[in-house]
Design a protein around this motif. Sequence first.
Motif, PDB file in Angstrom:
ATOM      1  N   PRO A 390       0.819  -1.222   0.000  1.00 24.52           N
ATOM      2  CA  PRO A 390       0.000   0.000   0.000  1.00 24.52           C
ATOM      3  C   PRO A 390       0.847   1.264   0.000  1.00 24.52           C
ATOM      4  O   PRO A 390       0.488   2.253  -0.661  1.00 24.52           O
ATOM      5  N   ALA A 391       1.969   1.259   0.716  1.00 28.45           N
ATOM      6  CA  ALA A 391       2.832   2.441   0.752  1.00 28.45           C
ATOM      7  C   ALA A 391       3.430   2.718  -0.632  1.00 28.45           C
ATOM      8  O   ALA A 391       3.528   3.880  -1.068  1.00 28.45           O
ATOM      9  N   GLU A 392       3.819   1.665  -1.334  1.00 30.63           N
ATOM     10  CA  GLU A 392       4.386   1.848  -2.680  1.00 30.63           C
ATOM     11  C   GLU A 392       3.332   2.364  -3.650  1.00 30.63           C
ATOM     12  O   GLU A 392       3.620   3.213  -4.510  1.00 30.63           O
ATOM     13  N   ILE A 393       2.112   1.859  -3.527  1.00 31.38           N
ATOM     14  CA  ILE A 393       1.030   2.330  -4.399  1.00 31.38           C
ATOM     15  C   ILE A 393       0.714   3.792  -4.101  1.00 31.38           C
ATOM     16  O   ILE A 393       0.520   4.592  -5.028  1.00 31.38           O
ATOM     17  N   ASP A 394       0.705   4.167  -2.827  1.00 33.46           N
ATOM     18  CA  ASP A 394       0.454   5.562  -2.464  1.00 33.46           C
ATOM     19  C   ASP A 394       1.533   6.476  -3.039  1.00 33.46           C
ATOM     20  O   ASP A 394       1.255   7.591  -3.509  1.00 33.46           O
ATOM     21  N   GLU A 395       2.790   6.008  -3.011  1.00 36.67           N
ATOM     22  CA  GLU A 395       3.875   6.813  -3.568  1.00 36.67           C
ATOM     23  C   GLU A 395       3.703   7.009  -5.068  1.00 36.67           C
ATOM     24  O   GLU A 395       3.902   8.116  -5.603  1.00 36.67           O
ATOM     25  N   LEU A 396       3.293   5.954  -5.773  1.00 40.74           N
ATOM     26  CA  LEU A 396       3.038   6.059  -7.202  1.00 40.74           C
ATOM     27  C   LEU A 396       1.911   7.053  -7.483  1.00 40.74           C
ATOM     28  O   LEU A 396       1.946   7.795  -8.465  1.00 40.74           O
ATOM     29  N   ARG A 397       0.910   7.072  -6.613  1.00 40.81           N
ATOM     30  CA  ARG A 397      -0.189   8.019  -6.783  1.00 40.81           C
ATOM     31  C   ARG A 397       0.315   9.458  -6.576  1.00 40.81           C
ATOM     32  O   ARG A 397      -0.026  10.369  -7.319  1.00 40.81           O
ATOM     33  N   ARG A 398       1.097   9.662  -5.553  1.00 43.40           N
ATOM     34  CA  ARG A 398       1.617  11.010  -5.284  1.00 43.40           C
ATOM     35  C   ARG A 398       2.459  11.507  -6.431  1.00 43.40           C
ATOM     36  O   ARG A 398       2.459  12.705  -6.762  1.00 43.40           O
ATOM     37  N   ASP A 399       3.199  10.585  -7.062  1.00 45.11           N
ATOM     38  CA  ASP A 399       4.061  10.985  -8.188  1.00 45.11           C
ATOM     39  C   ASP A 399       3.302  11.074  -9.517  1.00 45.11           C
ATOM     40  O   ASP A 399       3.893  11.430 -10.541  1.00 45.11           O
ATOM     41  N   GLY A 400       2.015  10.710  -9.525  1.00 47.54           N
ATOM     42  CA  GLY A 400       1.216  10.821 -10.743  1.00 47.54           C
ATOM     43  C   GLY A 400       1.384   9.671 -11.702  1.00 47.54           C
ATOM     44  O   GLY A 400       0.847   9.710 -12.811  1.00 47.54           O
ATOM     45  N   VAL A 401       2.122   8.626 -11.289  1.00 43.53           N
ATOM     46  CA  VAL A 401       2.307   7.470 -12.172  1.00 43.53           C
ATOM     47  C   VAL A 401       1.012   6.651 -12.232  1.00 43.53           C
ATOM     48  O   VAL A 401       0.640   6.109 -13.272  1.00 43.53           O
ATOM     49  N   VAL A 402       0.327   6.562 -11.083  1.00 43.46           N
ATOM     50  CA  VAL A 402      -0.942   5.864 -10.992  1.00 43.46           C
ATOM     51  C   VAL A 402      -2.028   6.876 -10.682  1.00 43.46           C
ATOM     52  O   VAL A 402      -1.863   7.708  -9.780  1.00 43.46           O
ATOM     53  N   GLY A 403      -3.128   6.810 -11.430  1.00 40.39           N
ATOM     54  CA  GLY A 403      -4.230   7.738 -11.211  1.00 40.39           C
ATOM     55  C   GLY A 403      -5.219   7.218 -10.194  1.00 40.39           C
ATOM     56  O   GLY A 403      -5.227   6.039  -9.859  1.00 40.39           O
TER      57      GLY A 403
END
Length: 403
Positions: A390-403
């Motif tokens: 979950p932490a890695e997914i949240d980081e991807l969201r913050r960076d805009g890689v995952v919407g």
Amino acid sequence: MPRPVVPCAAMGPLDGFRVIELATMVSAPIATMLLADQGAEVIKVEAPPHGDIMRRLGPQRGGVTAGFATINRGKRSLALDLKEERGIRLLLDLVRTADVFVQNFRPGVVDRLGLGTDRLRKINERLVYVSISGFGQEGPYAQKRVYDPIIQALSGFADIQADRVTGEPKMVRTIIPDKVTGLTAAQAITAALLARERTGEGQHLELAMLDATISFIWPEGFVRQILVGGEVAHGRPGSTSDLIYRTADGYITASTISDAEWEGMARATGHLEWLEDERYKTAAGRISNADQRLDMVGDVLRRRTSAEWIEALEAEDVPCAKILSRNEVLTDPQVIRNELLRELDHPQVGRMRLPRPAARFSSTPPEPVPPSPVLGEAADELLGGLGLTPAEIDELRRDGVVG
């Protein structure tokens, strides 16, 4: 990498197959919609922050357009920025778990993204890779922008629809080439999956909208071009559109191909003298004299109501039907008997009406598919299935890689 265990949208003949759709608009999403209808898990990969342009085209309610909701039912959405290398890597990880990959970019675009067939099938040799385009991967039109009317123009469709009197080309008022391409693609995909069961290997499918459309209309639309050396440059516009007859209170259609049907028309209308007219005694004569015949029948059919004519024509076994409005289709007794239209509750749209999958399977009937997905709603489950925390997914969201 083993495929993560995820719940499938619906049971059915394609239950257990995973399809990745990297596509927008209509033709490719129609193909994957049909696969989802039959039980496949379809992951729709969209670009953040807005996703497929169909999310914003046409009438909408609750922020969801009717068209998007229809052709993307039963799918799961993952929003990935494929301009970012991390987004590409995530998609490649998903491809390792997939059976089918469908894309409809213009030729060359996916290769520049690093998502071409050679790379993807190298990491997953069982993958069925599908490229849907307007005109094909090469040739003078390959890089042309394309929508349905462009294919209608170049396939001969608009010429077939030409006005009976003026000869002016006409467009069909629904996107036939897009949908025919989707149907053709869905059939080809299932055939490729069957071949894979026999050989153990996937393959690359290429399908052009132009090819699918010309093949679809060829049998009767190009009947004057089939015999080599006997081509007719400018034949009379087809009579199909002229089989609409005005009645005293509306419109009907009636078709008389065989001698028996023509005789039935003459009896139903009370004009037995038509049977003695040399112009109409044979099917070939009725076709070559279609203008006069259709006008003659039309003049008679104006004199009574649609219901009266339907009763008279059906008594003589003449194929006929009332011309229904789209609202009348909803209450047609055969449509109701077939249980074709179903209502469901969409979390954003509210109550919706959609057709069930047209084909019925006796042993593997699909369950009703879920509604179209909210943009990116499946990210946590799909990326978690790839091993991300979950932490890695949240980081991807913050960076805009995952919407």
